[in-house]
Structure formats: structure tokens, C-alpha cells
Write a protein that holds these residues in place. Structure first.
Motif, PDB file in Angstrom:
ATOM      1  N   SER A   1     -11.422  -6.795   2.544  1.00  0.00           N
ATOM      2  CA  SER A   1     -10.784  -5.491   2.396  1.00  0.00           C
ATOM      3  C   SER A   1     -10.836  -5.117   0.924  1.00  0.00           C
ATOM      4  O   SER A   1     -10.354  -5.866   0.072  1.00  0.00           O
ATOM      5  N   SER A   2     -11.422  -3.963   0.632  1.00  0.00           N
ATOM      6  CA  SER A   2     -11.710  -3.607  -0.752  1.00  0.00           C
ATOM      7  C   SER A   2     -11.204  -2.208  -1.093  1.00  0.00           C
ATOM      8  O   SER A   2     -11.357  -1.269  -0.316  1.00  0.00           O
ATOM      9  N   CYS A   3     -10.623  -2.074  -2.285  1.00  0.00           N
ATOM     10  CA  CYS A   3     -10.256  -0.765  -2.805  1.00  0.00           C
ATOM     11  C   CYS A   3     -11.273  -0.275  -3.823  1.00  0.00           C
ATOM     12  O   CYS A   3     -11.070   0.750  -4.471  1.00  0.00           O
TER      13      CYS A   3
ATOM     14  N   ARG B   1      -9.069  -4.351  -7.817  1.00  0.00           N
ATOM     15  CA  ARG B   1     -10.300  -3.568  -8.008  1.00  0.00           C
ATOM     16  C   ARG B   1     -11.442  -4.380  -8.606  1.00  0.00           C
ATOM     17  O   ARG B   1     -12.615  -4.061  -8.389  1.00  0.00           O
TER      18      ARG B   1
ATOM     19  N   ASN C   1      -8.504  -9.751   0.025  1.00  0.00           N
ATOM     20  CA  ASN C   1      -8.041  -8.388  -0.274  1.00  0.00           C
ATOM     21  C   ASN C   1      -7.743  -8.322  -1.765  1.00  0.00           C
ATOM     22  O   ASN C   1      -6.590  -8.218  -2.188  1.00  0.00           O
TER      23      ASN C   1
ATOM     24  N   GLN D   1       0.831  -1.192   0.000  1.00  0.00           N
ATOM     25  CA  GLN D   1       0.000   0.000   0.000  1.00  0.00           C
ATOM     26  C   GLN D   1       0.873   1.252   0.000  1.00  0.00           C
ATOM     27  O   GLN D   1       1.908   1.306   0.667  1.00  0.00           O
TER      28      GLN D   1
ATOM     29  N   LEU E   1      -5.342  -0.160   8.826  1.00  0.00           N
ATOM     30  CA  LEU E   1      -6.102  -1.248   8.221  1.00  0.00           C
ATOM     31  C   LEU E   1      -5.727  -2.584   8.849  1.00  0.00           C
ATOM     32  O   LEU E   1      -6.601  -3.395   9.216  1.00  0.00           O
TER      33      LEU E   1
ATOM     34  N   TYR F   1     -10.861   5.056  -2.028  1.00  0.00           N
ATOM     35  CA  TYR F   1     -10.666   4.791  -0.607  1.00  0.00           C
ATOM     36  C   TYR F   1     -10.637   3.286  -0.396  1.00  0.00           C
ATOM     37  O   TYR F   1     -10.942   2.508  -1.307  1.00  0.00           O
ATOM     38  N   GLU F   2     -10.265   2.881   0.800  1.00  0.00           N
ATOM     39  CA  GLU F   2     -10.285   1.469   1.185  1.00  0.00           C
ATOM     40  C   GLU F   2     -11.448   1.258   2.142  1.00  0.00           C
ATOM     41  O   GLU F   2     -11.767   2.138   2.945  1.00  0.00           O
TER      42      GLU F   2
ATOM     43  N   MET G   1      -7.341   5.792   2.118  1.00  0.00           N
ATOM     44  CA  MET G   1      -6.009   5.446   1.615  1.00  0.00           C
ATOM     45  C   MET G   1      -5.521   6.457   0.577  1.00  0.00           C
ATOM     46  O   MET G   1      -4.317   6.623   0.383  1.00  0.00           O
TER      47      MET G   1
END
Length: 374
Positions: free
Chosen positions: A331-333, A309, A306, A211, A220, A365-366, A358
């Protein structure tokens, strides 16, 4: 935060520049809550704010101009270099290296790659800074032609920037809009940069993902560990584990943690970190996350996902739905694909969620969500 390049219309990468940070954070929270509004059991924790500027600990700079007068930044619509050496979102410790790096380009006679004519050698410079100030510098080149000159002048660069721990040349011969190629030539004895994120010294190899906002990445991992410890699983899978951030933070006495990632470099980094820090009960394997899950005969107590996208996709979501796994951390972007994936797992109810900023100054964002089986 103000930015001269944004105000002049030169760079629009930070689409929210000029919007107050409080408005940015509130807007991201609303966006995520709206996308997940179909889950009434979901309790939202307060969003985690980031520093507004100087937060990017990885700078991916396009090299333009000439060897005598190079630019580090982006390209304009005509393929000419735009200098962003004073970019406000890049960490100050990285910005401080740019004068020395541009001087090195001239000393080593590294001709910037000219996109319109498809001539030149140096395409990008990628600089990563660890929390302790250590640096990784990668030169992305069209061929190996310039590598001997980089080697020749490298001692002078290391003298000028003693914080540099790792230097490499990435060979990217193709003319296409991708950042790097498949071949990496290591030019220093050291090949890994220690990155203290949360409570773990992650080992970053040249082609491993980490990251770009260390402050928020630490938050996170802390949030994930809190939820994992509360669930108290005996077995954990960390799918799309990268260099092992979630898996290493999930480690605990008596707990078996398996990390899965397609990148062999990232897996080797995770294994080395676990070994150096004396963490037991961890196993890492370089393979596809979905293929790994589908091949198993038993499901773990808890799964961490995780993904990139695009999300985890219907096949893996379907396996999680059928698996009997009682707890999932997602956990998602990209909250759009997060919402889509959750719809494919109706037996796993989102019970807690948190937005972590993030990427200030952008719409991205995360989000991390805790799912429990109904």
C-alpha cells in the motif's frame, strides 16, 4: 468544487481545484499505470472515488492573528495568518468547532505564535473527528506557560463542545517548520479516540497516525482483506502497521498476524484494540520494520507493507526478494517510490492493483498492489 481562497490565490494547497473530479481521478489512474507500465501482468481494478469535499477528518490548522482575533488556517509568505475556517475539504463536523475554538483562544489568552518575531505560544490546533462525531483536540504550544490557562478554561470548552473526547497540549519549543514536538500533556481523562474504520474500532492516541480520509481508508482495508483472505495465509506480517488497520482487518481464526511499527503509542493502541475486540492470533511490536525482517529466521506466508512516502527502500525490498514470501500487499502513498521498490523485487510480480483517491483536489493518491512470487 469551488474555493474562494484558491480563486483569490490565497491558498494553493489543493493544486487540482477547478479540475473536474472525473478528470482528477482519471489523471491519477493514468499516472499510476504509467509508472507501473513495465509490469504487463498487472490487472487494474476500477479506481475508488472519494467525496470531492468535506472528506478530511483531521485538520492541522496554523494559528495566526492575535488572541482577540485569531485565524485558523495557514501562513502567507510573510508569516501572517490566513483564515481557512471555511475550507471545503475539511469535514463539516470539524469546521463547526472553529468558532468555539477561536473563542477559547481569547478566553484562555493564548497568544498565537508569530513566526517572524518568534514570539507567542500557540502554534497549531489539530482537530480529528471520528465517524461517530467524537473529537480529539490538540493545542501545539511553544512551552508549558499557557497550559494552566488551558486547564482553567477547559471545562467551559467541554461544555460548549460535548463531542470532545480527548484534549492535549503538545510542547514544541523549536522554531522550525514541523507540526509538533516530542512531548504531549494529556488534559482529559481519556487519551484515545475510537475511530470506526472498516470493520474495526481503531483507537487513536494523540501522536498516532491514521488516514485523514475515513471513507477511502475503509475501502483500502476492505480491499486488502479480500486479497488476504483469497491468499489464505497462515502467517502474516504487517510492516509499518501504525495503529493496526491492516493487521486487525487481516485477523482470522487460525491465522497468526504480527504488526510492526516504530511508534510505541501506535503499538499500544493496536494491542488495546485487539484485546477489546477479542481478536486472537495478533502480536504487535514497536521496532523498525527493516530491522525486524532482517532479524527473523523464517519468513511468513504474506507480508503487508504500508511505508511512508520514501517507500520501503532497497534493504527491505532486497530481503523480500530473497525471502521466499509468496504474497506481498504493498500500500503506497507515493507511486514513484512504489515503482522503484518493485524494480528491486523482480521475483514478486504485481498481479492486481487499485488506485484509491485518498486526497481529492490534489495530485496525491493511494495505490495498493498485490504481488505474487513468480
Amino acid at each position: 468544487m469551488k474555493c474562494a481562497a484558491f480563486d483569490a490565490g490565497i491558498c494553493r494547497s489543493c493544486a487540482l481545484m477547478g479540475t473536474t473530479y472525473a478528470e482528477q481521478l482519471a489523471g491519477k489512474q493514468r499516472h499510476c499505470e504509467t509508472l507501473l507500465a513495465g509490469h504487463p501482468s498487472l490487472e487494474w481494478l476500477p479506481p475508488v472515488a472519494s467525496p470531492e469535499e468535506g472528506f478530511r477528518t483531521k485538520a492541522k490548522m496554523v494559528v495566526g492573528g492575535t488572541a482577540d482575533d485569531p485565524t485558523l488556517g495557514i501562513l502567507d509568505d510573510e508569516g501572517r495568518g490566513v483564515d481557512l475556517s471555511e475550507c471545503g475539504v475539511i469535514a463539516p463536523g470539524i469546521l463547526a468547532t472553529f468558532p468555539t475554538l477561536t473563542a477559547f483562544i481569547g478566553h484562555a489568552r493564548l497568544t498565537p505564535y508569530d513566526v517572524p518575531s518568534r514570539r507567542g505560544e500557540l502554534k497549531h490546533i489539530i482537530v480529528t473527528e471520528a465517524p461517530d462525531g467524537g473529537l480529539m483536540v490538540r493545542f501545539v504550544l511553544r512551552s508549558e506557560e499557557a497550559v494552566p490557562r488551558i486547564r482553567k478554561h477547559l471545562p467551559a470548552l467541554l461544555d460548549a463542545l460535548p463531542r470532545i473526547a480527548v484534549v492535549s497540549a503538545n510542547i514544541h519549543p523549536e522554531h522550525k517548520a514541523t507540526l509538533e514536538g516530542d512531548r504531549e500533556l494529556h488534559l482529559t481523562e481519556r487519551e484515545t479516540l475510537p475511530m470506526r474504520i472498516g470493520d474495526v474500532d481503531l483507537l487513536l492516541r494523540t501522536r498516532s497516525f491514521v488516514q485523514t480520509n475515513t471513507t477511502i481508508a475503509s475501502a483500502l482495508y476492505r480491499q486488502a482483506r479480500e486479497w488476504i483472505d483469497a491468499a489464505d495465509p497462515r502467517t502474516v506480517w504487517d510492516l509499518y502497521c501504525g495503529v493496526g488497520g491492516f493487521a486487525l482487518h487481516a485477523a482470522a481464526p487460525g491465522r497468526e498476524v504480527t504488526g510492526i511499527e516504530t511508534s510505541a503509542d501506535a503499538i499500544e493502541s493496536a494491542r488495546t484494540t485487539a484485546r477489546q475486540q477479542g481478536l486472537e492470533g495478533l502480536r504487535f511490536e514497536a521496532t523498525d520494520a527493516t530491522a525486524f525482517a532482517l532479524a527473523q529466521t523464517e519468513a511468513p506466508d504474506l507480508v503487508i507493507v504500508n511505508p511512508p512516502r520514501r517507500g520501503i527502500g532497497r534493504e527491505l525490498a532486497g530481503w523480500l526478494e530473497r525471502s521466499g514470501v509468496r504474497t506481498v500487499l504493498y500500500s503506497s502513498c507515493n507511486a514513484v517510490t512504489l515503482a522503484k521498490d518493485l524494480e528491486a523485487m523482480p521475483s514478486l510480480a504485481p498481479v492486481r492493483g487499485r488506485v484509491l483517491d485518498m486526497f481529492p483536489q490534489t495530485k496525491h493518491y493511494e495505490a495498493i498492489v498485490l504481488l505474487e512470487r513468480r
